[in-house]
Design a protein around this motif. Structure first.
Motif, PDB file in Angstrom:
ATOM      1  N   LYS A  66      12.020 -16.261  38.481  1.00  0.00           N
ATOM      2  CA  LYS A  66      13.179 -16.642  39.303  1.00  0.00           C
ATOM      3  C   LYS A  66      13.256 -15.799  40.571  1.00  0.00           C
ATOM      4  O   LYS A  66      13.531 -16.312  41.661  1.00  0.00           O
ATOM      5  CB  LYS A  66      14.469 -16.489  38.498  1.00  0.00           C
ATOM      6  N   LEU A 126      16.229 -23.687  35.057  1.00  0.00           N
ATOM      7  CA  LEU A 126      16.191 -24.625  33.927  1.00  0.00           C
ATOM      8  C   LEU A 126      15.296 -24.097  32.804  1.00  0.00           C
ATOM      9  O   LEU A 126      15.633 -24.203  31.623  1.00  0.00           O
ATOM     10  CB  LEU A 126      15.685 -25.981  34.404  1.00  0.00           C
ATOM     11  N   VAL A 127      14.158 -23.516  33.176  1.00  0.00           N
ATOM     12  CA  VAL A 127      13.276 -22.919  32.175  1.00  0.00           C
ATOM     13  C   VAL A 127      13.993 -21.789  31.442  1.00  0.00           C
ATOM     14  O   VAL A 127      13.864 -21.633  30.217  1.00  0.00           O
ATOM     15  CB  VAL A 127      11.980 -22.400  32.831  1.00  0.00           C
ATOM     16  N   GLU A 128      14.774 -21.016  32.176  1.00  0.00           N
ATOM     17  CA  GLU A 128      15.517 -19.919  31.560  1.00  0.00           C
ATOM     18  C   GLU A 128      16.480 -20.426  30.499  1.00  0.00           C
ATOM     19  O   GLU A 128      16.619 -19.828  29.430  1.00  0.00           O
ATOM     20  CB  GLU A 128      16.286 -19.138  32.630  1.00  0.00           C
ATOM     21  N   GLU A 129      17.147 -21.526  30.792  1.00  0.00           N
ATOM     22  CA  GLU A 129      18.082 -22.076  29.815  1.00  0.00           C
ATOM     23  C   GLU A 129      17.349 -22.519  28.554  1.00  0.00           C
ATOM     24  O   GLU A 129      17.851 -22.347  27.438  1.00  0.00           O
ATOM     25  CB  GLU A 129      18.844 -23.260  30.420  1.00  0.00           C
ATOM     26  N   LEU A 130      16.170 -23.091  28.702  1.00  0.00           N
ATOM     27  CA  LEU A 130      15.392 -23.500  27.527  1.00  0.00           C
ATOM     28  C   LEU A 130      14.946 -22.282  26.722  1.00  0.00           C
ATOM     29  O   LEU A 130      14.994 -22.288  25.488  1.00  0.00           O
ATOM     30  CB  LEU A 130      14.163 -24.304  27.971  1.00  0.00           C
ATOM     31  N   VAL A 131      14.529 -21.233  27.423  1.00  0.00           N
ATOM     32  CA  VAL A 131      14.096 -20.017  26.735  1.00  0.00           C
ATOM     33  C   VAL A 131      15.258 -19.345  26.034  1.00  0.00           C
ATOM     34  O   VAL A 131      15.136 -18.824  24.925  1.00  0.00           O
ATOM     35  CB  VAL A 131      13.424 -19.051  27.735  1.00  0.00           C
ATOM     36  N   ARG A 132      16.421 -19.365  26.666  1.00  0.00           N
ATOM     37  CA  ARG A 132      17.577 -18.663  26.129  1.00  0.00           C
ATOM     38  C   ARG A 132      18.082 -19.280  24.825  1.00  0.00           C
ATOM     39  O   ARG A 132      18.786 -18.634  24.051  1.00  0.00           O
ATOM     40  CB  ARG A 132      18.701 -18.654  27.171  1.00  0.00           C
ATOM     41  N   PHE A 136      14.196 -24.685  39.361  1.00  0.00           N
ATOM     42  CA  PHE A 136      13.266 -25.039  38.295  1.00  0.00           C
ATOM     43  C   PHE A 136      13.192 -23.937  37.256  1.00  0.00           C
ATOM     44  O   PHE A 136      13.276 -24.193  36.047  1.00  0.00           O
ATOM     45  CB  PHE A 136      11.883 -25.305  38.892  1.00  0.00           C
ATOM     46  N   PHE A 137      13.043 -22.686  37.704  1.00  0.00           N
ATOM     47  CA  PHE A 137      12.938 -21.589  36.749  1.00  0.00           C
ATOM     48  C   PHE A 137      14.282 -21.275  36.090  1.00  0.00           C
ATOM     49  O   PHE A 137      14.314 -20.710  35.000  1.00  0.00           O
ATOM     50  CB  PHE A 137      12.366 -20.353  37.431  1.00  0.00           C
ATOM     51  N   VAL A 162      10.704 -14.946  32.699  1.00  0.00           N
ATOM     52  CA  VAL A 162      11.439 -15.983  33.433  1.00  0.00           C
ATOM     53  C   VAL A 162      12.261 -15.363  34.555  1.00  0.00           C
ATOM     54  O   VAL A 162      12.333 -15.897  35.665  1.00  0.00           O
ATOM     55  CB  VAL A 162      12.340 -16.779  32.474  1.00  0.00           C
ATOM     56  N   LEU A 200       9.641 -12.748  26.878  1.00  0.00           N
ATOM     57  CA  LEU A 200       9.647 -14.036  27.576  1.00  0.00           C
ATOM     58  C   LEU A 200      10.841 -14.215  28.521  1.00  0.00           C
ATOM     59  O   LEU A 200      10.668 -14.713  29.643  1.00  0.00           O
ATOM     60  CB  LEU A 200       9.593 -15.180  26.563  1.00  0.00           C
TER      61      LEU A 200
END
Length: 531
Positions: free
Chosen positions: A189, A248-254, A245-246, A185, A181
């Motif tokens: 990006k 921010l998604v990366e931070e959530l995934v991390r 945007f991606f 991401v 995952l």
């Protein structure tokens, strides 16, 4: 209370990063205004105030154009991402096809867009050309990032699933998919700015729905310099928003634990397996290995012959494979000379771009201030379409090899920066706490923790950038008229010598595949030593 303090600290850090990002943009815009007002690079570089005036005056034209470009970019981004992920999954599940799929992806990515443009317009349609180029711009980086993510799944984790009797499907959904995952991401990006560039490039070949690329073409032809820069700046802004945007998604995934980087046994694209290692290969096995290696090339050539014959493509658009091979065999000296020039400029650009990206990532890790100041300008430089920046570079440094090298460096810089920055942050869970308890200094953390963690990502960036640098150098030669395969294609195409033009394209593909294979081997050996 402790939790509230932690949240407050995170909030302050987030606001500080945002403020630093804004400061970085401000510094860039002030420098832009001063350079434009002073006409340092001539009238081709307008002041930022003139660009703002054009954004206001031409806002309705730019709004309609941006809407069309965004719609094509979103669809192309989705298609390219799905295609890249699908190829990586096929290579993971069907082990014998791994090596061939990597070659096929490289071959498709290496076909010069300047050769594909007229063919896509004629075979597909003018309206679909931007969408096709956006998909092509996204799929290769997605394939590289995701396949490398699958490679980093721990063999010990796989053994545990096997011992517990997990099926191949269960292992994929419960182990390999969660582990990859973060790589998905990363691919998104990188793909968001690339999709915008692909759409703009496709619009330069013609489209029934005018977008920002079409606005740039018209502005360039009518010498509306401020409108040209306004359209290019708006393209970069849209790409930055998508990238953010991606991020921010990366931070959530991390925040979740997807770390499985241990004891790597297999490498996608290498086609190697420990099974049966050391046993002498039979002639049947050798023939099978050869077939699995060459099938992508046979597929591409077969499709080429099919398209020319069945679709009745004009020889003025695409010659037969036989005529192209005959031209290469009849004059190898010319091809070798132009190939050497292209390889030389691409290699220098790759080195410079990778070095800049690596240093920028290192500076961002060492200093939050530098991270805020560097990230946004890096995205801006990468997001502005090359077809718009190459003429600007040529005006600054001239129509020389330096411009070609700068183009190759530009496309190599941003992927290195993104992947290495992510690698610096992808340290094993709890390792930061261990180093803190031991009182390790910043230099020790860098040497023993951050750098080893980033090595696999840097090697992945080299594998991605190797082929991209070749393609970028080709585009630079095509637009600046410097000796190389891109210029050989341009002069041959202009003289309707299609066998020679497509011969240059074939050599470009072969050169990119060789570079890809070499970078894959380097990545394989480097990861085996570091992980």
């Amino acid at each position: 209370m402790a939790t509230g303090g932690a949240i407050s600290a995170k909030g302050v850090t987030g606001w500080r990063s945002a403020a630093l990002g804004v400061a970085g943009v401000g510094i860039l815009l002030v420098a832009w205004e001063l350079v434009g007002q002073g006409e340092v690079f001539g009238r081709g570089w307008p002041p930022f105030s003139d660009v703002l005036e054009s954004l206001s005056k031409d806002r309705e034209i730019l709004r309609r154009a941006a809407a069309g470009t965004i719609w094509d970019a979103v669809r192309g981004f989705a298609a390219g991402l799905v295609l890249g992920i699908s190829l990586a999954v096929i290579g993971l599940v069907i082990i014998p096809l791994r090596r061939g799929i990597g070659r096929l992806a490289t071959v498709v990515n290496s076909i010069p867009w300047i050769a594909l443009g007229p063919l896509i317009v004629m075979v597909v349609s003018a309206s679909a050309t931007p969408l096709v180029f956006a998909s092509l711009a996204v799929f290769f980086s997605s394939f590289i990032a995701v396949s490398s993510g699958f490679n980093l799944v721990s063999a010990s984790h796989q053994d545990v699933f096997t011992v517990l009797g997990a099926s191949r499907t269960g292992r994929f959904w419960r182990l390999e998919l969660p582990a990859v995952l973060p790589s998905v991401v990363y691919a998104a990006k990188l793909g968001a700015p690339a999709a915008m560039f692909g759409v703009v490039f496709g619009e330069w070949f013609g489209t029934t729905d005018p977008g920002l690329g079409f606005v740039m073409v018209v502005a360039l032809q009518q010498f509306f310099t401020a409108r040209l820069w306004a359209a290019a700046g708006l393209t970069a802004f849209i790409a930055i928003v998508a990238f953010g945007f991606f991020a921010l998604v990366e931070e959530l995934v991390r925040r979740r634990d997807f770390s499985v980087r241990q004891d790597v046994r297999e490498r996608a694209g290498s086609g190697r397996s420990n099974e049966g290692e050391g046993a002498p290969a039979s002639w049947r096995r050798r023939l099978a290995d050869i077939a699995l290696t060459v099938w992508p090339f046979v597929f591409v050539v077969g499709f080429w012959q099919f398209a020319v014959t069945i679709w009745d493509v004009s020889p003025l658009v695409a010659p037969t494979p036989e005529s192209v091979v005959s031209d290469i065999a009849g004059d190898p000296g010319t091809y070798l000379s132009y190939t050497f020039n292209t390889l030389q400029m691409a290699a220098v650009g790759l080195f410079i771009g990778s070095l800049i990206g690596l240093v920028a990532a290192l500076a961002s890790w060492l200093s939050p201030v530098l991270k805020g100041l560097l990230t946004t300008p890096m995205i801006i430089m990468y997001s502005v379409p090359l077809v718009a920046t190459v003429p600007i570079m040529a005006r600054v440094v001239g129509y020389t090899r330096t411009t070609v090298v700068a183009v190759a460096a530009l496309v190599s810089m941003f992927p290195t920066f993104v992947l290495v920055s992510s690698g610096f942050r992808s340290t094993p869970p709890g390792s930061d706490d261990v180093f803190s308890v031991m009182g390790a200094r910043r230099r020790a953390r860098l040497r023993h923790l951050a750098l080893p963690s980033a090595v696999p990502d840097f090697l992945t960036a080299l594998r991605l950038n190797g082929a991209l640098a070749i393609v970028a150098a080709i585009l630079g030669e095509f637009l600046t008229g410097r000796d190389g395969l891109g210029w050989l294609f341009a002069i041959s195409y202009g003289a309707f010598q299609m066998s020679r033009a497509w011969g240059a394209a074939v050599v470009i593909v072969i050169l990119s595949v060789v570079v890809y294979v070499g970078a894959s081997r380097l990545e394989e050996r480097g990861q085996q030593r570091m992980l």
